[in-house]
Design a protein around this motif. Structure first.
Motif, PDB file in Angstrom:
ATOM      1  N   THR A 298       0.817  -1.213   0.000  1.00  0.00           N
ATOM      2  CA  THR A 298       0.000   0.000   0.000  1.00  0.00           C
ATOM      3  C   THR A 298       0.853   1.267   0.000  1.00  0.00           C
ATOM      4  OG1 THR A 298      -0.286  -0.327   2.393  1.00  0.00           O
ATOM      5  CG2 THR A 298      -2.111  -0.986   0.970  1.00  0.00           C
ATOM      6  N   MET A 299       2.059   1.209   0.532  1.00  0.00           N
ATOM      7  CA  MET A 299       2.980   2.338   0.362  1.00  0.00           C
ATOM      8  C   MET A 299       3.226   2.597  -1.119  1.00  0.00           C
ATOM      9  SD  MET A 299       3.917   3.819   3.219  1.00  0.00           S
ATOM     10  CE  MET A 299       5.219   4.812   2.503  1.00  0.00           C
ATOM     11  N   ASP A 300       3.438   1.513  -1.865  1.00  0.00           N
ATOM     12  CA  ASP A 300       3.707   1.641  -3.307  1.00  0.00           C
ATOM     13  C   ASP A 300       2.465   2.066  -4.079  1.00  0.00           C
ATOM     14  OD1 ASP A 300       6.273   0.801  -2.799  1.00  0.00           O
ATOM     15  OD2 ASP A 300       5.997  -1.221  -3.589  1.00  0.00           O
ATOM     16  N   TRP A 301       1.328   1.446  -3.773  1.00  0.00           N
ATOM     17  CA  TRP A 301       0.120   1.675  -4.560  1.00  0.00           C
ATOM     18  C   TRP A 301      -0.597   2.972  -4.179  1.00  0.00           C
ATOM     19  CZ3 TRP A 301      -2.744  -3.752  -4.596  1.00  0.00           C
ATOM     20  CH2 TRP A 301      -2.048  -4.621  -5.428  1.00  0.00           C
ATOM     21  N   THR A 302      -0.986   3.070  -2.903  1.00  0.00           N
ATOM     22  CA  THR A 302      -1.804   4.209  -2.480  1.00  0.00           C
ATOM     23  C   THR A 302      -1.029   5.516  -2.548  1.00  0.00           C
ATOM     24  OG1 THR A 302      -2.958   2.728  -0.944  1.00  0.00           O
ATOM     25  CG2 THR A 302      -3.286   5.093  -0.645  1.00  0.00           C
ATOM     26  N   PHE A 303       0.222   5.495  -2.121  1.00  0.00           N
ATOM     27  CA  PHE A 303       1.014   6.721  -2.080  1.00  0.00           C
ATOM     28  C   PHE A 303       1.931   6.866  -3.288  1.00  0.00           C
ATOM     29  CE2 PHE A 303       0.275   5.791   2.533  1.00  0.00           C
ATOM     30  CZ  PHE A 303      -0.590   6.844   2.766  1.00  0.00           C
ATOM     31  N   ASP A 304       1.886   5.872  -4.202  1.00  0.00           N
ATOM     32  CA  ASP A 304       2.719   5.934  -5.403  1.00  0.00           C
ATOM     33  C   ASP A 304       4.164   6.302  -5.039  1.00  0.00           C
ATOM     34  OD1 ASP A 304       3.211   5.863  -8.205  1.00  0.00           O
ATOM     35  OD2 ASP A 304       3.122   8.050  -8.267  1.00  0.00           O
ATOM     36  N   ASP A 309      10.865  10.605  -2.723  1.00  0.00           N
ATOM     37  CA  ASP A 309       9.811  11.155  -1.867  1.00  0.00           C
ATOM     38  C   ASP A 309      10.252  11.334  -0.421  1.00  0.00           C
ATOM     39  OD1 ASP A 309       7.449  11.643  -3.424  1.00  0.00           O
ATOM     40  OD2 ASP A 309       7.252   9.483  -3.708  1.00  0.00           O
ATOM     41  N   VAL A 310       9.676  12.357   0.215  1.00  0.00           N
ATOM     42  CA  VAL A 310       9.751  12.527   1.664  1.00  0.00           C
ATOM     43  C   VAL A 310       8.320  12.359   2.164  1.00  0.00           C
ATOM     44  CG1 VAL A 310      10.286  14.074   3.582  1.00  0.00           C
ATOM     45  CG2 VAL A 310      11.725  14.072   1.526  1.00  0.00           C
ATOM     46  N   PHE A 311       8.109  11.292   2.929  1.00  0.00           N
ATOM     47  CA  PHE A 311       6.775  10.877   3.355  1.00  0.00           C
ATOM     48  C   PHE A 311       6.538  11.324   4.786  1.00  0.00           C
ATOM     49  CE2 PHE A 311       4.133   7.582   5.434  1.00  0.00           C
ATOM     50  CZ  PHE A 311       3.009   7.596   4.616  1.00  0.00           C
ATOM     51  N   ILE A 363       4.746  13.741   0.271  1.00  0.00           N
ATOM     52  CA  ILE A 363       3.511  12.984   0.537  1.00  0.00           C
ATOM     53  C   ILE A 363       3.106  13.277   1.978  1.00  0.00           C
ATOM     54  CG2 ILE A 363       2.390  10.717   0.569  1.00  0.00           C
ATOM     55  CD1 ILE A 363       4.669   9.714  -1.258  1.00  0.00           C
ATOM     56  N   PHE A 364       1.916  13.856   2.138  1.00  0.00           N
ATOM     57  CA  PHE A 364       1.448  14.293   3.454  1.00  0.00           C
ATOM     58  C   PHE A 364       0.144  13.589   3.778  1.00  0.00           C
ATOM     59  CE2 PHE A 364      -0.945  17.571   6.018  1.00  0.00           C
ATOM     60  CZ  PHE A 364      -0.171  17.458   7.166  1.00  0.00           C
ATOM     61  N   SER A 393       6.680  21.418  -2.697  1.00  0.00           N
ATOM     62  CA  SER A 393       7.264  20.065  -2.694  1.00  0.00           C
ATOM     63  C   SER A 393       6.182  18.986  -2.683  1.00  0.00           C
ATOM     64  CB  SER A 393       8.176  19.889  -1.480  1.00  0.00           C
ATOM     65  OG  SER A 393       7.446  20.055  -0.275  1.00  0.00           O
ATOM     66  N   LEU A 394       4.969  19.333  -2.251  1.00  0.00           N
ATOM     67  CA  LEU A 394       3.900  18.342  -2.142  1.00  0.00           C
ATOM     68  C   LEU A 394       3.473  17.829  -3.508  1.00  0.00           C
ATOM     69  CD1 LEU A 394       1.620  20.022   0.556  1.00  0.00           C
ATOM     70  CD2 LEU A 394       2.923  17.889   0.831  1.00  0.00           C
ATOM     71  N   ARG A 395       3.239  16.513  -3.588  1.00  0.00           N
ATOM     72  CA  ARG A 395       2.676  15.952  -4.812  1.00  0.00           C
ATOM     73  C   ARG A 395       1.463  15.057  -4.555  1.00  0.00           C
ATOM     74  NH1 ARG A 395       4.028  10.974  -6.887  1.00  0.00           N
ATOM     75  NH2 ARG A 395       5.312   9.661  -5.551  1.00  0.00           N
ATOM     76  N   ILE A 396       1.349  14.528  -3.313  1.00  0.00           N
ATOM     77  CA  ILE A 396       0.205  13.691  -2.947  1.00  0.00           C
ATOM     78  C   ILE A 396      -0.223  14.046  -1.524  1.00  0.00           C
ATOM     79  CG2 ILE A 396      -0.554  11.326  -2.436  1.00  0.00           C
ATOM     80  CD1 ILE A 396       1.332  10.396  -4.670  1.00  0.00           C
ATOM     81  N   LEU A 397      -1.533  14.183  -1.338  1.00  0.00           N
ATOM     82  CA  LEU A 397      -2.113  14.391  -0.016  1.00  0.00           C
ATOM     83  C   LEU A 397      -2.926  13.162   0.356  1.00  0.00           C
ATOM     84  CD1 LEU A 397      -3.415  18.062  -0.436  1.00  0.00           C
ATOM     85  CD2 LEU A 397      -1.247  17.317   0.584  1.00  0.00           C
TER      86      LEU A 397
END
Length: 665
Positions: A298-304, A309-311, A363-364, A393-397
């Motif tokens: 799910t780290m790979d899929w949901t958060f791509d 990345d800095v998660f 990723i936040f 820097s954000l790309r996914i929320l």
């Protein structure tokens, strides 16, 4: 299961759709709906083969499995049962000898803003050293260790060290009471406690070790042989000679190398006690192999997740989100992650945005309750609005913990994501181990307030009380029809409660009942969670989810910051709707409160219909929340009924709020 079999009515309509940008689709691990549908089709076509392939690709096995799924003792399903592995080795050792070993694993920001960074190589050494300390004090494979720690690197180290030697950890959130600790120590039969002298939250020094001592003094904790105390602050705490030792003393002379202990895939990695229930605590038991696979996947899929990345997941390790998306998933995926000790409003309510800028977070992942409180703060003080920081820097929320209402989703999208970041509104539970229904950032068109579609391999459905599928557009109960690797294995020491709670005989005894009401949209088949089944209101024969009424109230964006809705018995309508509301201005009283309450009733009638108008509206400066931001709805139900609060309120961030919310208008 006593509710009538009629459908839960869906009263919320959301027509806004946000397709993923073409550039995001092209760069994503799962790019486009065709790629998502291909994975779903593979799982449908060859269910066990699908999971076996993923298990071999994403997990490092000491002894490879030959059996994928054992359904012979349903609902006590087993995954990869003859395989052996070590969770810590899958999070740390596998990166050694690769470029990841010198990559930052954890960027820790303390309450006061001090930053400490540890690489994967350094983290492995610290975990190994603490694992050796545990072994030196008699902790063995299969023992249970209770962890009651602040949100620090040492908390993650303690969890990983237990996994490394095959001990089962049980983390208790650092805001829980001595009584809660006592109950969990007894139920788990823990042999050791890992804690700290104090924790720092919002500039305040709060005791932890003293609460552990109080809990043990309540009796029944004779199994505890050792207490390990991390000196988070310089303030002294009471120490019992022979039983208690500081981290410094326990680690002295211990090697920074410790061979990981291989365990069976079904070996209990951890027990996590669910909060919010009364009576005996409910210890959700998770396995090692299936849980770890889903955390990584799910780290790979949901958060791509990408190498650069800095998660940042803002959850505490005391909750399942902090297990899967702090302590295990990011490390198994080789990510750099931010770990934060403090609270989002200290020293100011722009702390999250400041940290995103400082650490270049891409990723936040946070909770709707945090988002809504920060909306209120930004509306009342422009200096803490996200626009004052560089969030480029954000790309996914991401959103986690409860359904996010559409208007909070839109604010998050516009003001934090700059209208360019996909929002993954993740539905999952302590019991599911990881995400089960969620958008994929490079594939799923987004609809505010909807968690969209199940992940590949998750056979989710909406049914009535008998297990019959409900048509799209009609609400019902959310279930998962086939087992999945990261699912709850049992309730620790109480298999009958496990079966009764999650696999009711009325549905055949093998279908997982999530306990949430949901509806699928007529057009896309998207899932939207309407609230807990227990929270479905039956008003004059109409069954409505509380979440939809809450969303309608918060949609009054010029006035309402946050709302929580519960039901109370009513002689006329069966149940009456009671709304607890936080305004974007000072709390009203007297005649003014009555005027605003009437304005809100009329608003809800316009948004949903007269049947949804709250009979009772009460105002507070905040809602009763735990220190992690979870709204304590069971307390609100008691207030709505006019009952005295007898439950334990020691976990509340703001207990004084209860007095305000007891006042009727």
């Amino acid at each position: 299961m006593s509710a009538p079999t009629s459908a839960i009515e869906s009263v919320l309509v959301e027509n806004r759709v946000f397709p993923p940008a073409e550039a995001v689709v092209k760069a994503a691990r799962i790019g486009g709906m065709a790629a998502y549908e291909a994975l779903c089709a593979e799982a449908e076509r060859d269910f066990e083969g699908f999971w076996a392939r993923l298990g071999r690709e994403h997990v490092r096995w000491t002894k490879p499995f030959t059996r994928t799924l054992d359904e012979s003792n349903a609902p006590f399903y087993q995954w990869f049962a003859d395989g052996e592995l070590n969770a810590s080795a899958n999070c740390l050792d596998k990166h050694i000898g690769t470029p990841v070993e010198n990559k930052a694993a954890i960027v820790f920001e303390a309450d006061d803003g001090a930053v400490t960074t540890v690489t994967y190589k350094e983290l492995l050494a610290r975990v190994s050293q603490f694992a050796n300390a545990l072994k030196a004090h008699g902790v063995q494979k299969g023992d249970r260790v209770l962890i009651y720690m602040p949100m620090t690197i040492e908390g993650v180290v303690a969890m990983q060290a237990c996994a490394r030697i095959g001990a089962t950890h049980s983390v208790v959130f650092g805001g829980f009471s001595a009584k809660a600790l006592n109950e969990r120590i007894i139920d788990a039969g823990a042999v050791a406690v890992v804690t700290a002298n104090y924790q720092m939250r919002g500039g305040k020094e709060l005791p932890l070790k003293a609460i552990v001592d109080e809990g043990i003094a309540m009796g029944g904790c004779e199994s505890i042989r050792n207490i390990f105390v991390y000196q988070r602050t310089s303030t002294a705490c009471a120490m019992v000679e022979g039983r208690d030792k500081t981290f410094a003393d326990a680690l002295a002379g211990q090697s920074s190398e410790c061979a990981p202990v291989a365990v069976g895939a079904e070996h209990p990695l951890f027990i996590l006690y669910t909060s919010g229930s009364t009576g005996k605590p409910k210890g959700v038991q998770h396995s090692t192999g299936g849980y770890l696979l889903w955390a990584k996947l799910t780290m790979d899929w949901t958060f791509d997740l990408q190498p650069h990345d800095v998660f940042w997941c803002t959850a505490d390790i005391g909750w399942i989100t902090g297990h899967t998306y702090v302590a295990y998933g990011p490390l198994a995926a080789g990510a750099t992650q931010v770990v934060f000790e403090g609270i989002p409003t200290f020293p100011h309510a722009g702390r999250f945005w400041q940290m995103i800028e400082r650490h270049k977070v891409s990723i936040f992942y946070t909770a709707p309750t945090a988002i809504r409180s920060l909306i209120k703060a930004a509306d009342s003080d422009e200096k803490v609005h996200p626009k004052n920081w560089d969030l480029s820097s954000l790309r996914i929320l991401g959103s986690v913990g409860e359904p996010i209402n559409p208007e909070a989703w839109m604010w998050y999208h516009r003001n934090v994501g700059g209208e360019r970041c996909p929002i993954v509104d993740t539905f999952w539970q302590t019991e599911t181990g990881g995400h089960v229904i969620t958008p994929l950032p490079g594939a799923t068109p987004l609809v505010p307030g909807s968690c969209t579609l199940p992940l590949p391999g998750i056979m989710a459905a909406i049914v009535d009380e008998t297990g019959k599928d409900m048509p799209n557009g009609a609400g019902g109960m959310l279930v998962i029809k086939r087992p999945w690797p990261s699912m709850i294995r049992t309730i620790w020491g109480d298999p009958e409660r496990f079966k009764k709670s999650y696999f009711p005989e009325e549905m055949g005894g093998h279908i997982y009942l999530a306990g949430d009401g949901a509806v699928r949209s007529a057009d896309r088949g998207y899932f939207r969670i309407t609230g807990r089944i227990d929270d479905v209101l039956n008003v004059s024969g109409h069954r409505m989810g509380t979440m939809e009424i809450e969303s309608a109230l918060v949609a009054k964006t010029d006035l309402v910051a946050e709302a929580a809705v519960v039901g109370r018995p009513d002689d006329l309508t069966g149940e009456a709707i009671c709304a607890f509301v936080v305004l974007k201005r000072s709390r009203p009283t007297g005649e003014e409160a009555k005027q605003i309450a009437n304005e809100l009733r009329n608003w809800v009638a316009k948004e949903i219909g007269p049947i949804a108008k709250p009979k009772d509206i009460r105002f507070g400066e905040n809602l009763p929340k735990t220190r992690s931001g979870k709204i304590m709805r069971r307390l609100l139900r008691s207030l709505a009924k006019g009952e005295a609060i007898t439950q334990d309120t020691s976990t509340l961030e703001n207990p004084a709020i209860l007095g305000q919310l007891a006042e009727t208008n």
